[in-house]
Motif scaffolding. Structure first.
Motif, PDB file in Angstrom:
ATOM      1  N   SER A 111      10.231  -3.312   7.875  1.00 28.81           N
ATOM      2  CA  SER A 111       9.434  -3.607   6.676  1.00 28.81           C
ATOM      3  C   SER A 111      10.042  -3.065   5.390  1.00 28.81           C
ATOM      4  N   LYS A 113       8.830  -1.053   3.473  1.00 31.22           N
ATOM      5  CA  LYS A 113       8.547   0.378   3.295  1.00 31.22           C
ATOM      6  C   LYS A 113       9.799   1.239   3.461  1.00 31.22           C
ATOM      7  N   ASN A 139       2.799   0.446   8.453  1.00 32.66           N
ATOM      8  CA  ASN A 139       4.220   0.234   8.159  1.00 32.66           C
ATOM      9  C   ASN A 139       4.894   1.420   7.475  1.00 32.66           C
ATOM     10  N   LYS A 216      11.125   1.399  -4.145  1.00 35.70           N
ATOM     11  CA  LYS A 216      10.777  -0.004  -3.950  1.00 35.70           C
ATOM     12  C   LYS A 216      11.290  -0.915  -5.061  1.00 35.70           C
ATOM     13  N   PRO A 237       3.553  -9.752  -2.107  1.00 40.88           N
ATOM     14  CA  PRO A 237       2.260  -9.402  -1.512  1.00 40.88           C
ATOM     15  C   PRO A 237       1.740  -8.084  -2.096  1.00 40.88           C
ATOM     16  N   VAL A 238       0.422  -7.993  -2.255  1.00 39.83           N
ATOM     17  CA  VAL A 238      -0.141  -6.810  -2.923  1.00 39.83           C
ATOM     18  C   VAL A 238      -1.297  -6.194  -2.143  1.00 39.83           C
ATOM     19  N   GLY A 239      -1.170  -4.908  -1.847  1.00 42.59           N
ATOM     20  CA  GLY A 239      -2.262  -4.115  -1.274  1.00 42.59           C
ATOM     21  C   GLY A 239      -2.558  -2.983  -2.243  1.00 42.59           C
ATOM     22  N   ASP A 240      -1.859  -1.862  -2.071  1.00 41.92           N
ATOM     23  CA  ASP A 240      -1.971  -0.750  -3.019  1.00 41.92           C
ATOM     24  C   ASP A 240      -1.257  -1.047  -4.339  1.00 41.92           C
ATOM     25  N   GLY A 241      -0.368  -2.016  -4.310  1.00 37.88           N
ATOM     26  CA  GLY A 241       0.308  -2.408  -5.543  1.00 37.88           C
ATOM     27  C   GLY A 241       1.575  -1.629  -5.838  1.00 37.88           C
ATOM     28  N   VAL A 243       4.528  -1.963  -3.991  1.00 36.88           N
ATOM     29  CA  VAL A 243       5.632  -2.932  -3.914  1.00 36.88           C
ATOM     30  C   VAL A 243       5.688  -3.689  -5.243  1.00 36.88           C
ATOM     31  N   SER A 298      -1.431  -4.787   6.426  1.00 41.38           N
ATOM     32  CA  SER A 298      -0.586  -4.038   5.489  1.00 41.38           C
ATOM     33  C   SER A 298      -1.031  -4.179   4.038  1.00 41.38           C
ATOM     34  N   ILE A 299      -1.876  -5.154   3.771  1.00 41.41           N
ATOM     35  CA  ILE A 299      -2.400  -5.272   2.405  1.00 41.41           C
ATOM     36  C   ILE A 299      -3.913  -5.099   2.405  1.00 41.41           C
ATOM     37  N   GLU A 345       5.195 -10.917   8.987  1.00 46.06           N
ATOM     38  CA  GLU A 345       3.835 -10.481   9.316  1.00 46.06           C
ATOM     39  C   GLU A 345       2.828 -11.059   8.313  1.00 46.06           C
ATOM     40  N   SER A 347       0.742  -9.936   6.081  1.00 45.05           N
ATOM     41  CA  SER A 347       0.754  -9.481   4.688  1.00 45.05           C
ATOM     42  C   SER A 347       1.857 -10.187   3.905  1.00 45.05           C
ATOM     43  N   SER A 373       7.860  -9.311   3.286  1.00 44.80           N
ATOM     44  CA  SER A 373       8.058  -7.863   3.339  1.00 44.80           C
ATOM     45  C   SER A 373       8.098  -7.226   4.720  1.00 44.80           C
TER      46      SER A 373
HETATM   47  C1  LIG Z   1       2.780  -2.062   2.427  1.00 41.36           C
HETATM   48  C2  LIG Z   1       3.106  -3.466   2.582  1.00 41.36           C
HETATM   49  C3  LIG Z   1       2.776  -4.418   1.617  1.00 41.36           C
HETATM   50  C4  LIG Z   1       1.994  -4.107   0.375  1.00 41.36           C
HETATM   51  O1  LIG Z   1       2.483  -3.053  -0.384  1.00 41.36           O
HETATM   52  P1  LIG Z   1       1.555  -2.282  -1.402  1.00 41.36           P
HETATM   53  O2  LIG Z   1       2.446  -1.364  -2.084  1.00 41.36           O
HETATM   54  O3  LIG Z   1       0.499  -1.614  -0.595  1.00 41.36           O
HETATM   55  O4  LIG Z   1       0.948  -3.298  -2.309  1.00 41.36           O
HETATM   56  C5  LIG Z   1       3.154  -5.724   1.849  1.00 41.36           C
HETATM   57  N1  LIG Z   1       3.807  -6.076   2.957  1.00 41.36           N
HETATM   58  C6  LIG Z   1       4.149  -5.189   3.908  1.00 41.36           C
HETATM   59  C7  LIG Z   1       4.877  -5.646   5.115  1.00 41.36           C
HETATM   60  C8  LIG Z   1       3.808  -3.854   3.751  1.00 41.36           C
HETATM   61  O5  LIG Z   1       4.132  -3.007   4.729  1.00 41.36           O
END
Ligand SMILES: *Cc1c(COP(=O)(O)O)cnc(C)c1O
Length: 406
Positions: A111, A113, A139, A216, A237-241, A243, A298-299, A345, A347, A373
Protein backbone atom coordinates in the motif's frame (compact mmCIF):
# COMPACT_ATOMS: atom_id res chain seq x y z
CA UNK A 1 25.94 14.76 3.40
CA UNK A 2 24.05 16.26 6.34
CA UNK A 3 20.93 18.17 5.38
CA UNK A 4 20.40 21.73 6.38
CA UNK A 5 17.60 24.17 6.03
CA UNK A 6 14.58 21.86 6.22
CA UNK A 7 12.10 23.25 8.78
CA UNK A 8 8.62 22.70 10.12
CA UNK A 9 5.92 25.27 9.57
CA UNK A 10 2.59 25.25 11.38
CA UNK A 11 -0.25 25.00 8.87
CA UNK A 12 -2.45 27.09 11.19
CA UNK A 13 -0.32 29.95 12.52
CA UNK A 14 2.66 29.80 10.19
CA UNK A 15 5.31 29.66 12.95
CA UNK A 16 8.52 27.97 11.86
CA UNK A 17 10.40 25.36 13.94
CA UNK A 18 13.57 23.32 13.75
CA UNK A 19 12.86 19.65 13.01
CA UNK A 20 13.43 17.52 16.10
CA UNK A 21 12.29 14.21 17.50
CA UNK A 22 9.77 15.48 20.05
CA UNK A 23 7.86 18.09 18.11
CA UNK A 24 4.72 16.66 16.50
CA UNK A 25 2.14 19.45 16.50
CA UNK A 26 2.58 23.22 16.82
CA UNK A 27 2.82 23.85 20.58
CA UNK A 28 0.78 27.05 20.23
CA UNK A 29 -2.02 25.68 18.08
CA UNK A 30 -2.42 22.11 19.31
CA UNK A 31 -5.34 21.43 21.58
CA UNK A 32 -5.15 20.09 25.10
CA UNK A 33 -7.24 17.04 24.27
CA UNK A 34 -6.92 15.51 20.82
CA UNK A 35 -9.58 12.91 21.43
CA UNK A 36 -11.97 12.45 18.53
CA UNK A 37 -11.11 15.74 16.81
CA UNK A 38 -9.29 16.86 13.68
CA UNK A 39 -5.82 18.04 14.63
CA UNK A 40 -4.92 21.68 15.02
CA UNK A 41 -1.34 22.77 14.51
CA UNK A 42 -0.35 20.16 11.92
CA UNK A 43 3.26 20.79 10.90
CA UNK A 44 4.40 20.86 7.30
CA UNK A 45 7.97 20.44 6.15
CA UNK A 46 9.32 23.46 4.26
CA UNK A 47 12.14 22.96 1.82
CA UNK A 48 15.28 25.09 1.97
CA UNK A 49 15.40 27.64 -0.81
CA UNK A 50 18.80 26.46 -2.07
CA UNK A 51 17.05 23.41 -3.53
CA UNK A 52 15.52 25.74 -6.08
CA UNK A 53 18.94 26.23 -7.56
CA UNK A 54 19.67 22.54 -8.08
CA UNK A 55 20.01 22.13 -11.78
CA UNK A 56 17.93 19.05 -12.49
CA UNK A 57 16.36 18.03 -15.73
CA UNK A 58 12.60 17.99 -15.80
CA UNK A 59 11.53 14.74 -14.25
CA UNK A 60 15.04 13.54 -13.54
CA UNK A 61 15.74 13.78 -9.82
CA UNK A 62 16.53 11.72 -6.74
CA UNK A 63 13.61 12.03 -4.36
CA UNK A 64 15.93 11.78 -1.36
CA UNK A 65 17.24 15.25 -2.20
CA UNK A 66 13.79 16.62 -1.46
CA UNK A 67 13.13 14.77 1.80
CA UNK A 68 14.23 16.12 5.18
CA UNK A 69 16.19 13.03 6.28
CA UNK A 70 19.56 11.98 4.88
CA UNK A 71 19.55 9.03 2.48
CA UNK A 72 21.80 6.89 4.70
CA UNK A 73 19.06 6.48 7.34
CA UNK A 74 16.47 4.89 5.06
CA UNK A 75 15.99 1.13 5.39
CA UNK A 76 17.04 -1.00 2.45
CA UNK A 77 13.66 -1.91 1.11
CA UNK A 78 12.38 -0.58 -2.21
CA UNK A 79 9.54 1.81 -1.39
CA UNK A 80 7.88 3.95 -4.05
CA UNK A 81 8.90 4.17 -7.69
CA UNK A 82 5.67 2.36 -8.36
CA UNK A 83 4.59 1.82 -11.95
CA UNK A 84 2.52 4.32 -13.89
CA UNK A 85 0.48 2.12 -16.15
CA UNK A 86 -1.25 3.06 -19.37
CA UNK A 87 -3.83 0.39 -19.97
CA UNK A 88 -4.57 0.34 -23.69
CA UNK A 89 -7.47 -1.98 -23.09
CA UNK A 90 -9.15 0.27 -20.54
CA UNK A 91 -8.37 3.45 -22.43
CA UNK A 92 -9.83 2.14 -25.68
CA UNK A 93 -12.92 1.00 -23.88
CA UNK A 94 -13.70 4.33 -22.27
CA UNK A 95 -12.33 6.57 -25.00
CA UNK A 96 -9.46 8.19 -23.11
CA UNK A 97 -5.95 8.05 -24.51
CA UNK A 98 -4.05 9.65 -21.65
CA UNK A 99 -5.44 7.83 -18.66
CA UNK A 100 -2.83 6.35 -16.32
CA UNK A 101 -2.92 4.22 -13.22
CA UNK A 102 -0.35 4.83 -10.52
CA UNK A 103 -0.44 1.46 -8.79
CA UNK A 104 0.86 1.65 -5.25
CA UNK A 105 -0.18 -1.90 -4.49
CA UNK A 106 3.30 -2.81 -5.73
CA UNK A 107 4.95 -1.30 -2.64
CA UNK A 108 6.68 -3.86 -0.38
CA UNK A 109 3.72 -4.22 2.00
CA UNK A 110 1.13 -3.55 -0.68
CA UNK A 111 0.00 0.00 0.00
CA UNK A 112 0.69 3.70 -0.32
CA UNK A 113 1.36 3.80 3.44
CA UNK A 114 4.88 2.53 2.79
CA UNK A 115 5.80 5.99 1.57
CA UNK A 116 5.09 7.44 5.01
CA UNK A 117 6.55 4.51 6.95
CA UNK A 118 9.76 4.72 4.95
CA UNK A 119 10.37 8.33 5.98
CA UNK A 120 9.20 7.77 9.58
CA UNK A 121 11.59 4.82 9.85
CA UNK A 122 14.48 6.94 8.57
CA UNK A 123 13.51 9.73 10.97
CA UNK A 124 13.52 7.29 13.91
CA UNK A 125 16.91 5.91 12.85
CA UNK A 126 18.40 9.37 12.59
CA UNK A 127 17.26 10.31 16.08
CA UNK A 128 18.22 6.95 17.61
CA UNK A 129 14.64 5.89 18.36
CA UNK A 130 14.11 2.15 18.20
CA UNK A 131 10.41 1.85 18.93
CA UNK A 132 7.51 3.18 16.89
CA UNK A 133 3.84 3.23 17.88
CA UNK A 134 0.80 3.78 15.72
CA UNK A 135 -2.92 3.40 15.27
CA UNK A 136 -4.25 2.17 11.99
CA UNK A 137 -7.22 0.76 10.13
CA UNK A 138 -4.82 -1.91 8.87
CA UNK A 139 -2.57 -0.67 6.09
CA UNK A 140 -0.48 1.82 8.07
CA UNK A 141 -0.01 -0.97 10.60
CA UNK A 142 1.15 -3.62 8.17
CA UNK A 143 3.26 -1.01 6.43
CA UNK A 144 5.07 0.25 9.52
CA UNK A 145 5.50 -3.37 10.65
CA UNK A 146 7.15 -4.31 7.36
CA UNK A 147 9.32 -1.25 6.91
CA UNK A 148 10.21 -1.40 10.62
CA UNK A 149 11.25 -5.03 10.17
CA UNK A 150 13.59 -3.96 7.36
CA UNK A 151 15.10 -1.35 9.66
CA UNK A 152 15.26 -3.57 12.76
CA UNK A 153 12.83 -1.36 14.68
CA UNK A 154 10.20 -2.46 17.21
CA UNK A 155 6.66 -1.65 16.14
CA UNK A 156 3.57 -1.39 18.39
CA UNK A 157 0.23 -1.36 16.65
CA UNK A 158 -3.24 -0.36 17.84
CA UNK A 159 -5.96 -1.54 15.45
CA UNK A 160 -9.68 -2.25 15.54
CA UNK A 161 -9.98 -6.02 15.98
CA UNK A 162 -12.31 -5.98 12.97
CA UNK A 163 -9.56 -4.87 10.54
CA UNK A 164 -9.17 -7.15 7.49
CA UNK A 165 -7.39 -10.28 8.59
CA UNK A 166 -4.74 -10.23 5.86
CA UNK A 167 -3.47 -6.89 7.17
CA UNK A 168 -3.26 -8.17 10.74
CA UNK A 169 -1.50 -11.36 9.65
CA UNK A 170 1.02 -9.20 7.79
CA UNK A 171 1.76 -7.32 11.04
CA UNK A 172 2.36 -10.57 12.90
CA UNK A 173 4.50 -11.99 10.11
CA UNK A 174 6.69 -8.91 10.30
CA UNK A 175 7.04 -9.45 14.04
CA UNK A 176 5.21 -6.36 15.28
CA UNK A 177 3.38 -6.25 18.61
CA UNK A 178 -0.29 -6.23 17.69
CA UNK A 179 -2.84 -4.68 20.04
CA UNK A 180 -6.28 -5.35 18.53
CA UNK A 181 -8.88 -3.35 20.43
CA UNK A 182 -12.63 -3.57 20.88
CA UNK A 183 -13.16 -0.04 19.55
CA UNK A 184 -12.85 1.57 16.13
CA UNK A 185 -9.91 3.35 14.49
CA UNK A 186 -10.66 6.63 16.24
CA UNK A 187 -10.40 4.91 19.62
CA UNK A 188 -7.19 3.18 18.53
CA UNK A 189 -5.78 6.59 17.57
CA UNK A 190 -6.37 8.01 21.03
CA UNK A 191 -5.05 4.92 22.84
CA UNK A 192 -1.86 4.93 20.79
CA UNK A 193 -1.23 8.57 21.74
CA UNK A 194 -1.64 7.70 25.41
CA UNK A 195 0.72 4.74 24.94
CA UNK A 196 3.32 7.03 23.33
CA UNK A 197 2.99 9.49 26.16
CA UNK A 198 3.62 6.80 28.78
CA UNK A 199 6.49 5.06 26.95
CA UNK A 200 8.08 7.95 25.10
CA UNK A 201 8.06 5.85 21.91
CA UNK A 202 7.85 7.68 18.59
CA UNK A 203 4.28 7.95 17.35
CA UNK A 204 3.61 7.51 13.63
CA UNK A 205 -0.05 8.40 13.69
CA UNK A 206 -1.16 9.80 10.40
CA UNK A 207 -1.23 13.64 10.24
CA UNK A 208 0.04 13.80 13.85
CA UNK A 209 3.56 12.83 12.83
CA UNK A 210 4.64 15.44 10.24
CA UNK A 211 6.73 12.84 8.39
CA UNK A 212 3.53 11.06 7.30
CA UNK A 213 2.34 13.88 5.05
CA UNK A 214 5.88 14.57 3.89
CA UNK A 215 6.49 10.90 3.04
CA UNK A 216 3.27 10.76 1.10
CA UNK A 217 4.33 13.55 -1.24
CA UNK A 218 6.67 11.31 -3.18
CA UNK A 219 4.13 9.92 -5.66
CA UNK A 220 3.65 13.41 -7.11
CA UNK A 221 7.37 13.61 -7.86
CA UNK A 222 7.25 10.17 -9.44
CA UNK A 223 4.21 10.88 -11.62
CA UNK A 224 5.87 14.05 -12.81
CA UNK A 225 9.09 12.23 -13.62
CA UNK A 226 7.21 9.39 -15.30
CA UNK A 227 4.94 11.53 -17.45
CA UNK A 228 7.20 14.48 -18.18
CA UNK A 229 4.21 16.63 -19.07
CA UNK A 230 1.41 18.54 -17.40
CA UNK A 231 -1.10 16.32 -15.61
CA UNK A 232 -4.68 17.61 -15.78
CA UNK A 233 -6.38 15.48 -13.14
CA UNK A 234 -5.31 13.24 -10.28
CA UNK A 235 -7.97 11.17 -8.51
CA UNK A 236 -7.05 10.36 -4.92
CA UNK A 237 -8.90 8.20 -2.36
CA UNK A 238 -9.61 10.04 0.89
CA UNK A 239 -10.11 8.84 4.46
CA UNK A 240 -8.10 10.86 6.98
CA UNK A 241 -6.91 13.01 4.11
CA UNK A 242 -3.19 12.51 4.58
CA UNK A 243 -2.64 10.89 1.18
CA UNK A 244 -4.55 13.87 -0.23
CA UNK A 245 -2.44 16.44 1.63
CA UNK A 246 0.70 14.49 0.76
CA UNK A 247 -0.06 14.48 -2.95
CA UNK A 248 -0.85 18.20 -2.83
CA UNK A 249 2.35 18.88 -0.85
CA UNK A 250 4.27 17.06 -3.55
CA UNK A 251 2.87 19.23 -6.31
CA UNK A 252 3.29 22.39 -4.22
CA UNK A 253 6.95 21.48 -3.72
CA UNK A 254 7.41 20.76 -7.42
CA UNK A 255 6.01 24.16 -8.22
CA UNK A 256 8.17 25.85 -5.59
CA UNK A 257 11.21 24.09 -7.04
CA UNK A 258 10.32 25.27 -10.51
CA UNK A 259 9.94 21.70 -11.78
CA UNK A 260 6.32 22.21 -12.85
CA UNK A 261 4.41 25.36 -13.74
CA UNK A 262 0.86 24.36 -12.88
CA UNK A 263 -0.64 22.08 -10.27
CA UNK A 264 -3.04 19.43 -11.56
CA UNK A 265 -6.70 19.55 -10.59
CA UNK A 266 -6.74 17.13 -7.69
CA UNK A 267 -9.98 15.34 -6.96
CA UNK A 268 -10.35 13.62 -3.63
CA UNK A 269 -12.85 10.77 -3.56
CA UNK A 270 -14.68 9.56 -0.47
CA UNK A 271 -17.31 6.90 0.06
CA UNK A 272 -20.70 8.47 0.77
CA UNK A 273 -20.56 6.30 3.87
CA UNK A 274 -17.34 7.93 5.03
CA UNK A 275 -17.57 11.55 3.99
CA UNK A 276 -16.30 13.68 6.85
CA UNK A 277 -13.93 15.65 4.62
CA UNK A 278 -16.49 15.97 1.83
CA UNK A 279 -19.00 17.57 4.23
CA UNK A 280 -16.36 19.84 5.71
CA UNK A 281 -15.21 20.91 2.25
CA UNK A 282 -18.65 21.45 0.74
CA UNK A 283 -20.58 22.77 3.71
CA UNK A 284 -17.95 23.85 6.23
CA UNK A 285 -19.44 21.27 8.56
CA UNK A 286 -16.84 19.46 10.69
CA UNK A 287 -19.24 17.01 12.29
CA UNK A 288 -17.51 15.49 15.32
CA UNK A 289 -20.31 12.97 15.83
CA UNK A 290 -20.00 11.58 12.29
CA UNK A 291 -19.93 7.77 11.97
CA UNK A 292 -18.43 6.04 8.93
CA UNK A 293 -19.76 2.68 7.75
CA UNK A 294 -18.17 2.09 4.33
CA UNK A 295 -16.88 -1.35 3.32
CA UNK A 296 -13.70 0.34 2.05
CA UNK A 297 -11.89 -0.09 5.35
CA UNK A 298 -8.81 1.99 4.52
CA UNK A 299 -10.91 5.10 4.00
CA UNK A 300 -13.41 4.35 6.75
CA UNK A 301 -12.86 7.23 9.17
CA UNK A 302 -15.33 8.91 11.52
CA UNK A 303 -13.50 12.16 12.22
CA UNK A 304 -10.65 12.77 9.78
CA UNK A 305 -7.60 13.64 11.86
CA UNK A 306 -6.16 15.64 9.00
CA UNK A 307 -9.56 17.25 8.37
CA UNK A 308 -8.68 20.94 8.80
CA UNK A 309 -5.40 20.60 7.00
CA UNK A 310 -6.83 18.59 4.07
CA UNK A 311 -9.71 21.00 3.52
CA UNK A 312 -7.28 23.90 3.60
CA UNK A 313 -5.01 22.18 1.07
CA UNK A 314 -7.71 21.22 -1.38
CA UNK A 315 -9.21 24.74 -1.27
CA UNK A 316 -5.80 26.27 -1.67
CA UNK A 317 -5.15 24.52 -4.98
CA UNK A 318 -8.74 24.80 -6.17
CA UNK A 319 -9.27 21.04 -6.20
CA UNK A 320 -12.48 19.20 -5.45
CA UNK A 321 -13.92 16.44 -3.27
CA UNK A 322 -16.60 14.07 -4.52
CA UNK A 323 -18.31 10.99 -3.13
CA UNK A 324 -19.19 7.61 -4.58
CA UNK A 325 -21.39 4.83 -3.21
CA UNK A 326 -20.03 1.55 -1.88
CA UNK A 327 -21.72 -0.19 -4.81
CA UNK A 328 -19.85 2.08 -7.21
CA UNK A 329 -16.62 1.29 -5.36
CA UNK A 330 -17.07 -2.48 -5.65
CA UNK A 331 -18.08 -2.33 -9.28
CA UNK A 332 -15.16 -0.01 -10.10
CA UNK A 333 -12.82 -2.45 -8.38
CA UNK A 334 -14.10 -5.27 -10.57
CA UNK A 335 -14.10 -3.12 -13.70
CA UNK A 336 -10.46 -2.13 -13.19
CA UNK A 337 -9.48 -5.73 -12.41
CA UNK A 338 -11.21 -7.07 -15.51
CA UNK A 339 -9.92 -4.44 -17.89
CA UNK A 340 -6.40 -3.80 -16.68
CA UNK A 341 -5.23 -6.81 -14.67
CA UNK A 342 -4.72 -4.48 -11.73
CA UNK A 343 -6.46 -5.76 -8.63
CA UNK A 344 -6.70 -2.94 -6.11
CA UNK A 345 -8.39 -2.78 -2.74
CA UNK A 346 -11.80 -1.09 -2.30
CA UNK A 347 -10.40 2.17 -0.91
CA UNK A 348 -8.27 2.57 -4.02
CA UNK A 349 -11.21 1.62 -6.18
CA UNK A 350 -12.95 4.69 -4.76
CA UNK A 351 -10.56 6.82 -6.82
CA UNK A 352 -11.41 4.78 -9.92
CA UNK A 353 -15.12 5.03 -9.14
CA UNK A 354 -14.79 8.80 -8.82
CA UNK A 355 -13.21 8.97 -12.25
CA UNK A 356 -15.71 6.61 -13.88
CA UNK A 357 -18.51 8.73 -12.46
CA UNK A 358 -17.12 12.02 -13.79
CA UNK A 359 -15.34 10.92 -16.96
CA UNK A 360 -18.09 12.12 -19.29
CA UNK A 361 -17.76 15.65 -17.93
CA UNK A 362 -14.01 15.90 -18.43
CA UNK A 363 -12.25 16.54 -21.71
CA UNK A 364 -11.33 13.22 -23.24
CA UNK A 365 -7.90 14.49 -24.24
CA UNK A 366 -7.09 15.17 -20.59
CA UNK A 367 -4.12 13.54 -18.93
CA UNK A 368 -5.57 11.76 -15.94
CA UNK A 369 -3.90 9.75 -13.18
CA UNK A 370 -5.82 7.42 -10.89
CA UNK A 371 -3.96 6.80 -7.67
CA UNK A 372 -4.71 3.19 -6.82
CA UNK A 373 -3.26 3.03 -3.36
CA UNK A 374 -3.45 -0.57 -2.22
CA UNK A 375 -3.43 -4.19 -3.34
CA UNK A 376 -6.68 -6.12 -3.72
CA UNK A 377 -5.40 -9.19 -1.91
CA UNK A 378 -5.36 -7.20 1.31
CA UNK A 379 -9.11 -7.43 1.65
CA UNK A 380 -10.54 -10.56 0.07
CA UNK A 381 -13.74 -10.30 2.06
CA UNK A 382 -14.95 -7.13 0.31
CA UNK A 383 -13.68 -8.20 -3.10
CA UNK A 384 -15.60 -11.46 -2.83
CA UNK A 385 -18.90 -9.60 -2.53
CA UNK A 386 -19.07 -8.92 -6.25
CA UNK A 387 -17.92 -12.23 -7.72
CA UNK A 388 -19.75 -15.55 -7.81
CA UNK A 389 -17.63 -18.42 -6.69
CA UNK A 390 -18.39 -21.41 -8.95
CA UNK A 391 -19.61 -24.67 -7.49
CA UNK A 392 -17.16 -27.54 -7.60
CA UNK A 393 -17.12 -29.48 -10.87
CA UNK A 394 -17.26 -33.25 -11.18
CA UNK A 395 -13.94 -34.66 -12.38
CA UNK A 396 -15.38 -35.52 -15.75
CA UNK A 397 -14.36 -33.55 -18.82
CA UNK A 398 -17.67 -34.10 -20.56
CA UNK A 399 -19.64 -32.67 -17.67
CA UNK A 400 -17.23 -29.78 -17.41
CA UNK A 401 -17.69 -28.93 -21.09
CA UNK A 402 -21.42 -29.23 -20.71
CA UNK A 403 -21.60 -26.88 -17.77
CA UNK A 404 -19.28 -24.38 -19.45
CA UNK A 405 -21.44 -24.57 -22.57
CA UNK A 406 -18.38 -24.61 -24.80
C1 LIG B 1 -4.82 4.93 4.14
C2 LIG B 1 -5.26 4.62 2.80
C3 LIG B 1 -6.01 5.51 2.03
C4 LIG B 1 -6.49 6.84 2.54
O1 LIG B 1 -5.51 7.65 3.10
P1 LIG B 1 -5.89 8.81 4.10
O2 LIG B 1 -4.64 9.50 4.35
O3 LIG B 1 -6.48 8.16 5.30
O4 LIG B 1 -6.90 9.67 3.42
C5 LIG B 1 -6.35 5.13 0.75
N1 LIG B 1 -6.00 3.94 0.26
C6 LIG B 1 -5.28 3.05 0.96
C7 LIG B 1 -4.92 1.75 0.35
C8 LIG B 1 -4.89 3.36 2.26
O5 LIG B 1 -4.20 2.44 2.94
Amino acid sequence: MPKTGFKYKCKDCGKVYEINNTLMLCPYCKEESLEGKPLKGVLEVVLPSYLRNLKVEFGNFDIHDYLPIEKEYFPSIPVGNTPLIKSENLNNKIGYQELYIKFDGTNPTGSYKDRASYLVSAFAKKFGLEEIVLASTGNAASSMAGIGAAAGQKIFIFVPSTAPRAKLIQCLQYGATLIPIKGNYDKAFDLSLQFSEITGYLNRNTAYNPMTIEGKKTSSFEMTAQLKKHIDYVFVPVGDGVVLSGVIKGFNDLKYLGLIRRIPKIIGVQSDKSKFIYEAFKNGNFDLSYKATTIADSISVDVARNGYSAVYDIRNINGDIITVTDEEILSAQRYISMNTGIFCEPSSAAAAAGFLKTKDYLQRESTVVLLLSGHGLKDIESASKIVDFPETYETDINQIMKRLKI
